[in-house]
Design an enzyme around this catalytic site. Structure first.
Site: not given
Ligand code: PMP
Length: 391
Positions: A127, A207, A209, A242
């Site tokens: 990401w 992480d 998500a 999500k």
């Molecule tokens: N970690 C990863 C791997 C993600 O893909 C994302 C969202 N794109 C996040 C963290 C953060 O998500 P949030 O929108 O809850 O901040």
């Protein structure tokens, strides 16, 4: 003073959203932004969330301050879903609410640095905001290639990065549905990763998500749990944005696993102080809605049902792509084995531009697509366009 500042390039994905919005072609396809879409292309509010929000409106009697740790009812209600039946692992886990998964990642990295972490090993591609957060906090990070060109996991690379890490170094792992590669490790691979972490003493930051968007809520937590069972300490960054469809409400949590109670309390107090200095307190509304859902059997069942539908739709799209096989030079079969919203296609930056300009198909320059942007109405157009630009 301000004239000393260097201009920053806008976030590539946010720029893509603007380009897509300005495109007047009726058959445009958005595979860029990372949100779930239904078969009709919508990103609706979950029914369970709507019901919980209504209850909040009807019953919430104060909006007075909570604290840097946010809504602890939310934080605790989530724990059995992430960590399993023994949700605190015998009192070794504590957590706090954060502004989204992003806030949790930032807190994890800042606290790791404060505790003396000197370097973080990170599989790339990842990401993009991971690198931005690490750059902003000025924690050195080193990349390792964790994906093979055929879209499968390069577990040897993960293991050798972990085994080669020095003291006070960490490794960043995605708990499930890797963004952007869609890779999920098998149970055996997670065991090997957990063993390597335990042997070397490298500090894991996991992480998560996308729990529930891959193989199922329990299945998607299995890798994380198998690592945590082997290690003395870890950080977990979690997003509900999500799996509850709460994106803009910014709902996340940060959890600490420590060896014993005193260390856990001290680490928690440091996280609390960092949160206070960063955002003071996380926004309440979305987390309160999640708490109401998780404390109510009927709403929980409704949420699980909605999450099942999301996952099922993504499986269908992936199956359809995989079934097609080759689109020009692009082999779509790996997409059937990958999980979650994202996969990376082996296309050049020029081909990405060509897809946008000639076919009104919007995707990240890295070749990442959001499979939920595909529907039974546009999937054939997408495959034909891919064949056209790569063939
Ligand atoms: N970690 C990863 C791997 C993600 O893909 C994302 C969202 N794109 C996040 C963290 C953060 O998500 P949030 O929108 O809850 O901040």
């Amino acid at each position: 003073m301000l004239s000393r500042l260097e201009p920053q390039s806008p976030d590539a994905l946010l720029a893509l959203i603007k380009l897509h919005a300005a495109d007047t072609r009726a058959d445009k396809v958005d595979l860029g932004v990372g949100v779930y879409r239904t078969g009709q292309g919508a990103t609706p509010v979950f029914g369970a969330i709507k019901a919980a929000e209504q209850r909040l409106v009807d019953t919430q009697d104060s909006k007075s301050y909570l604290g840097p740790e946010g809504d602890m009812g939310f934080v605790n209600a989530l724990m059995p879903y992430i960590f399993g039946e023994d949700a605190t692992m015998g009192g070794r886990i504590a957590g706090m609410q954060t502004p989204g998964g992003t806030g949790a990642v930032r807190l994890a990295v800042a606290l790791a640095q404060q505790a003396g972490m000197t370097k973080l090993h990170m599989g790339t591609p990842s990401w993009p905001n991971h690198a931005q957060i690490l750059g902003d906090i000025a924690l050195e990070w080193v990349p390792f290639e964790h994906a093979n060109p055929d879209g499968s996991a390069n577990v040897e690379a993960v293991l050798s990065a972990i085994r080669g890490a020095g003291p006070n170094e960490g490794v960043l792992l995605h708990g499930c549905c890797h963004n952007p590669t869609g890779i999920d490790y098998t149970a055996d691979e997670w065991e090997a990763i957990g063993d390597a972490i335990a042997e070397t003493g490298v500090f894991p930051i996991i992480d998560t998500a996308y729990q529930g968007l891959g193989s199922g809520l329990e299945e998607d937590a299995a890798g994380l749990r198998s690592v945590l069972a082997k290690v003395p300490e870890a950080f977990i960054a979690y997003s509900c944005d999500k799996n509850f469809g709460l994106y803009r409400d910014r709902v996340g949590a940060f959890y600490i696993l420590a060896k014993e109670h005193d260390t856990l309390e001290t680490a928690f107090s440091n996280a609390n102080a960092l949160a206070r200095a960063s955002w003071s307190m996380p926004p309440d509304h979305g987390a309160a809605a999640v708490r109401l859902i998780l404390r109510d059997e009927e709403l929980t069942a409704q949420w699980l049902d909605e999450l099942d539908q999301m996952r099922e739709r993504m499986r269908q799209v992936r199956a359809r792509l995989a079934e097609f096989g080759m689109a020009g030079t692009v082999d779509l079969t790996p997409l059937g084995r990958q999980n979650g919203l994202f996969s990376v296609l082996p296309v050049s930056k020029e081909q990405v531009v060509q897809l946008r300009e000639e076919h009104a198909i919007y995707m990240a320059g890295s070749g990442r697509i959001n499979v939920a942007g595909l529907t039974m109405d546009n999937i054939d157009k997408f495959i034909a366009a891919l064949a056209d630009v790569t063939g």
